[in-house]
Each structure stands twice: as C-alpha cells, then as structure tokens.
Write a protein that holds these residues in place. Structure first.
Motif, PDB file in Angstrom:
ATOM      1  N   LYS A  35      57.545  -7.885   2.014  1.00 42.08           N
ATOM      2  CA  LYS A  35      58.399  -6.913   1.622  1.00 42.08           C
ATOM      3  C   LYS A  35      59.124  -6.038   0.142  1.00 42.08           C
ATOM      4  O   LYS A  35      58.194  -6.903  -0.676  1.00 42.08           O
ATOM      5  CB  LYS A  35      59.851  -7.225   1.986  1.00 42.08           C
ATOM      6  CG  LYS A  35      60.296  -8.010   2.120  1.00 42.08           C
ATOM      7  CD  LYS A  35      61.469  -8.362   2.619  1.00 42.08           C
ATOM      8  CE  LYS A  35      61.766  -8.699   3.878  1.00 42.08           C
ATOM      9  NZ  LYS A  35      62.816  -8.843   4.841  1.00 42.08           N
ATOM     10  N   ASN A 187      64.928  -2.917   2.140  1.00 38.50           N
ATOM     11  CA  ASN A 187      63.382  -3.123   2.337  1.00 38.50           C
ATOM     12  C   ASN A 187      62.518  -2.296   2.908  1.00 38.50           C
ATOM     13  O   ASN A 187      62.777  -2.056   3.579  1.00 38.50           O
ATOM     14  CB  ASN A 187      63.386  -4.603   2.658  1.00 38.50           C
ATOM     15  CG  ASN A 187      64.330  -5.757   1.757  1.00 38.50           C
ATOM     16  OD1 ASN A 187      64.232  -5.633   0.243  1.00 38.50           O
ATOM     17  ND2 ASN A 187      65.702  -6.399   2.064  1.00 38.50           N
ATOM     18  N   ILE A 189      59.132  -2.893   4.628  1.00 41.49           N
ATOM     19  CA  ILE A 189      58.385  -4.254   4.654  1.00 41.49           C
ATOM     20  C   ILE A 189      57.149  -4.005   5.796  1.00 41.49           C
ATOM     21  O   ILE A 189      56.917  -2.686   6.169  1.00 41.49           O
ATOM     22  CB  ILE A 189      58.898  -4.569   6.075  1.00 41.49           C
ATOM     23  CG1 ILE A 189      60.942  -5.087   5.692  1.00 41.49           C
ATOM     24  CG2 ILE A 189      58.347  -6.175   6.644  1.00 41.49           C
ATOM     25  CD1 ILE A 189      61.747  -5.181   6.579  1.00 41.49           C
TER      26      ILE A 189
END
Length: 193
Positions: A35, A187, A189
């Motif tokens: 991530k 984030n 990912i």
C-alpha cells in the motif's frame, strides 16, 4: 459406555475439522497487500506499507515513510518514520471496519515552514510512542482496495532547536510529551495474494 462416548466425541471432532477445512477452501481471504498512503504522498513524503494476514480477523500493517527533500529558503520536513500496527477486523480481514494498535519511531529535521510556525528556526531529533486507530477498507476488485484510517495517541520527542535552517548555534536541547493525532491515511492497496 465410556467407549461409546469417546467414539461419539472423536466422530464430532473429526467432522468439525473436515467442515472447517472445507469452509477455509470455499472462502477467499487475502493474505498479503502492499500500500501507499496518498495523504503522505501529498506532503512530498514517499511511503510504502505492507500488511500481512495473521488470522481471519487479525492483520499486521507496517508502513515506512521517508522525506529527504529540502526546498527553497531552507524549508524542509526531512524525516523517516516507521509505524507498525496490529489490526482487528470486525467482519473479516481486509474487509470493512477495523481497530488498530500502533507504535511509531521517527527521526526528523524540520524548519523554515511559516505555516507550521517554523520561520527562521529548525528542529532536529527523534520521536517514539504509540496509539490506537480506526479505519475502513473498501474492496474495489480482487486485487485493488482503498482504506481510510485515523489514529490518536502519544509521542515523546527529543529535539535540538536551531536559529536557522542550515547554520546557527543550538538554542535549546529538550524533550516534549505529545498527546493527539498520530496517524492519518487514505491508502491505495494492491493485494498480492
């Protein structure tokens, strides 16, 4: 009679093991993702994280951030930071809401940034501490996800204060205890497996 009870117990145990193995094969739970925190990226801080599945409801997230840049007029937010976090997932790992317990350690050299109250001064030192966080993970596809997280906690800062960005005598050497936000992230990912 005890042989009969033992036989029934063994049969039930064996049936439970077979059922658990079948359920595990039927459901797909990701086990590893990489991530990047888009918020840290927006502050010119390259970062990378990895998250491992430990059990159906637990993961270990480890993020590392590094900012080596110096800007015009001796402005800088140079630092490196590592922040491991143990996460508990309310539904299943990598899906939905989670709570986390994190630690952090960083070394920093920041100064010359007026908006942070650092015009004409520079701080250099390290920090360590920990906190708690909450977040939510959205699955976009089998490989891609996005999550948001926010955390609060404690940090102990040891620092030296200087009068200007690259020169000057040390004005002060001290430490400070901080309570407040310790983590924020959006984030992106990629699930490896």
């Amino acid at each position: 009679m005890s042989k009969k009870v033992l036989s029934i117990c063994m049969s039930l145990l064996l049936a439970s093991i077979v059922q658990a193995q079948n359920e595990q094969q039927d459901s797909y739970l990701p086990t590893l993702g990489i991530k990047t925190n888009l918020l840290y990226g927006a502050t010119t801080t390259p970062n990378l994280g990895v998250e491992f599945g430990l059990s159906p409801k637990l993961t270990l997230d480890i993020s590392a951030n590094y900012n080596p840049w110096e800007f015009s007029d001796n402005k800088k937010i140079k630092h490196w930071l590592v922040q491991p976090e143990l996460r508990y997932w309310f539904c299943e790992r990598f899906n939905g809401a989670f709570m986390g317990l994190h630690a952090h350690y960083a070394e920093y050299n920041v100064g010359g940034i007026k908006i942070l109250g650092l015009k004409g001064i520079r701080y250099e030192g390290n920090l360590y501490g920990g906190g708690i966080s909450v977040g939510y993970h959205w699955i976009l596809s089998k490989r891609w996800s996005i999550e948001t997280t926010i955390g609060a906690g404690y940090a102990h800062l040891d620092y030296s204060k200087y009068k200007c960005g690259t020169c000057g005598n040390k004005v002060k050497e001290s430490n400070r205890n901080y309570w407040g936000p310790t983590k924020a992230g959006i984030n992106l990912i990629y699930m490896i497996k």
